[in-house]
Enzyme design. Structure first.
Site, PDB file in Angstrom:
ATOM      1  N   CYS A  41       6.643   1.942   2.795  1.00 17.31           N
ATOM      2  CA  CYS A  41       6.146   1.241   3.984  1.00 17.31           C
ATOM      3  C   CYS A  41       6.608   2.002   5.216  1.00 17.31           C
ATOM      4  CB  CYS A  41       6.706  -0.181   3.995  1.00 17.31           C
ATOM      5  SG  CYS A  41       6.227  -1.141   5.432  1.00 17.31           S
ATOM      6  N   HIS A  69      -0.289  -5.825   0.407  1.00 22.38           N
ATOM      7  CA  HIS A  69       0.889  -5.333   1.145  1.00 22.38           C
ATOM      8  C   HIS A  69       0.793  -5.736   2.622  1.00 22.38           C
ATOM      9  CE1 HIS A  69       4.064  -2.162   1.958  1.00 22.38           C
ATOM     10  NE2 HIS A  69       3.556  -2.325   3.162  1.00 22.38           N
ATOM     11  N   GLU A  70      -0.381  -5.555   3.209  1.00 22.81           N
ATOM     12  CA  GLU A  70      -0.538  -5.853   4.642  1.00 22.81           C
ATOM     13  C   GLU A  70      -0.521  -7.351   4.909  1.00 22.81           C
ATOM     14  OE1 GLU A  70       0.052  -3.444   6.324  1.00 22.81           O
ATOM     15  OE2 GLU A  70      -0.588  -1.755   5.074  1.00 22.81           O
ATOM     16  N   HIS A 130       2.895  -8.738   5.184  1.00 22.09           N
ATOM     17  CA  HIS A 130       3.556  -8.531   6.481  1.00 22.09           C
ATOM     18  C   HIS A 130       3.360  -9.735   7.403  1.00 22.09           C
ATOM     19  CE1 HIS A 130       5.263  -4.529   6.583  1.00 22.09           C
ATOM     20  NE2 HIS A 130       4.173  -3.970   6.109  1.00 22.09           N
TER      21      HIS A 130
END
Lengths: 167, 180
Positions: free
Chosen positions: A97, A139-140, A143
């Site tokens: 990341c 993954h995003e 966040h």
């Protein structure tokens, strides 16, 4: 047009729960533009989430086409208020990341996801995607809830042996 | 503390498994002002085994460090001082290689020797004997770094042939790492 600086952990903004975007305000339009500019400016970035540029809104941008080995993808996308509504299968992926430099780890992700979102014109959209692009999306989206891949690491090493009790 | 002022030491500990090994070892390190730079520890056949790279601003001898652990009588320890951090960033493509089959001598050696001849670096290795006692299965999982200019045809078929000659099964897959 602005390429923003990437927020690096332990900056606490990376651990925040981001706000829903209620309307496409001028502020949100600017965040969308900055996100895309910042992603485009980094040769290897295939995805970015608003908290990574310090904006605590539910906005991400992805571009799986930057990975030359990824054949099935939807190109460059902006996703506002993205939500995984369906998933299936599990695959392991080694992730890193931009906000956690110099560290990678094995993470389990859904192999296929269906994501509901609003695009950059605030139109309702749904996409279904798998493999690499599905991993980028997960993954995003993580966040936006303050979740880093470090929270999901199974094992730094190859996670193959079932632990056995010798006592 | 500037990086150049740091002294690095490689420590290994092996101990019959019990509660509190990590707590005991890390207490001595903490009390003596060491930083844990890198470490890997795991339970191997009932023995907890720790490998630590630690740093300090003090220039200790290997014996000085061993003596700090003298109260921990059940733990075997070895100490080695290192030049700098000896940290190198390895380049290459990562592959996971699993070799498994009925237990026989020389599985690790045959594979490792081939990799050495090819200048392929092993960066992680785990082996286990699994299966029933009368029919043990040997499992080896390696992570290797293959130089970027190698094509898979240059090493994959040969490695598969070595495995075939041993009567083991082999699986080779590339691990791609992506920064998001």
């Amino acid at each position: 047009m602005a390429v923003r600086e990437i927020v690096i952990y332990p900056d606490e903004r990376l651990k925040e729960h981001c706000k829903e975007v209620p309307v496409l305000s001028e502020e949100v339009k600017k965040i969308v533009q900055d996100l895309v500019d910042t992603m485009d400016a980094s040769s290897h970035s295939v995805g970015i989430a608003a908290p990574q540029i310090g904006e605590l809104y539910r906005v991400i941008a992805i571009d799986a086409s930057k990975n030359k080995k990824c054949e099935n993808h939807h190109g460059k996308l902006v996703l506002i208020n993205p939500e995984v509504v369906k998933w299936e299968g599990i695959m392991q992926f080694r992730e890193g990341c931009m906000s956690v430099p110099d560290y990678t780890g094995n993470v389990n992700r859904a192999r296929k996801v269906m994501v509901q979102y609003q695009d950059e014109n605030f139109n309702d959209k749904v996409i279904e995607t798998e493999d690499f692009e599905a991993v980028v999306l997960q993954h995003e989206i993580d966040h936006l809830d303050g979740i880093l891949f470090v929270d999901r690491i199974i094992s730094k090493r190859t996670d193959l042996f079932r632990r056995k009790k010798y006592r | 503390m500037k990086d150049s002022d740091k002294k690095y030491y490689a420590l290994t500990f092996v101990c019959k498994d019990r509660y509190g090994i990590v707590a005991d070892v890390s207490k001595v390190l903490y009390d003596n002002g060491f930083n844990l730079e890198d470490s890997s520890s795991t339970l191997l056949r009932g023995f907890f085994s720790m490998i630590l790279i630690v740093s300090s601003s003090n220039n200790y001898s290997e014996d000085d460090i061993s003596a700090m652990f003298s109260d921990l009588e059940d733990i075997s320890i070895s100490v080695r001082s290192m030049n700098g951090s000896d940290a190198t960033f390895a380049n290459g493509n990562s592959y996971i290689v699993s070799v498994y089959g009925s237990d026989k001598p020389g599985i690790v050696h045959s594979v490792a020797e081939y990799l050495r001849d090819k200048n392929i670096n092993i960066i992680d290795l785990q082996t286990k004997v699994a299966g029933k006692e009368k029919k043990p299965i040997y499992i080896m999982v390696l992570e290797i770094l293959v130089p970027e200019n190698y094509r898979e045809e240059e090493w994959v078929p040969e490695l598969k042939e070595i495995s075939e000659n041993m009567g083991t099964d082999i699986h080779i897959r590339q691990i791609e790492t992506y920064e998001f």
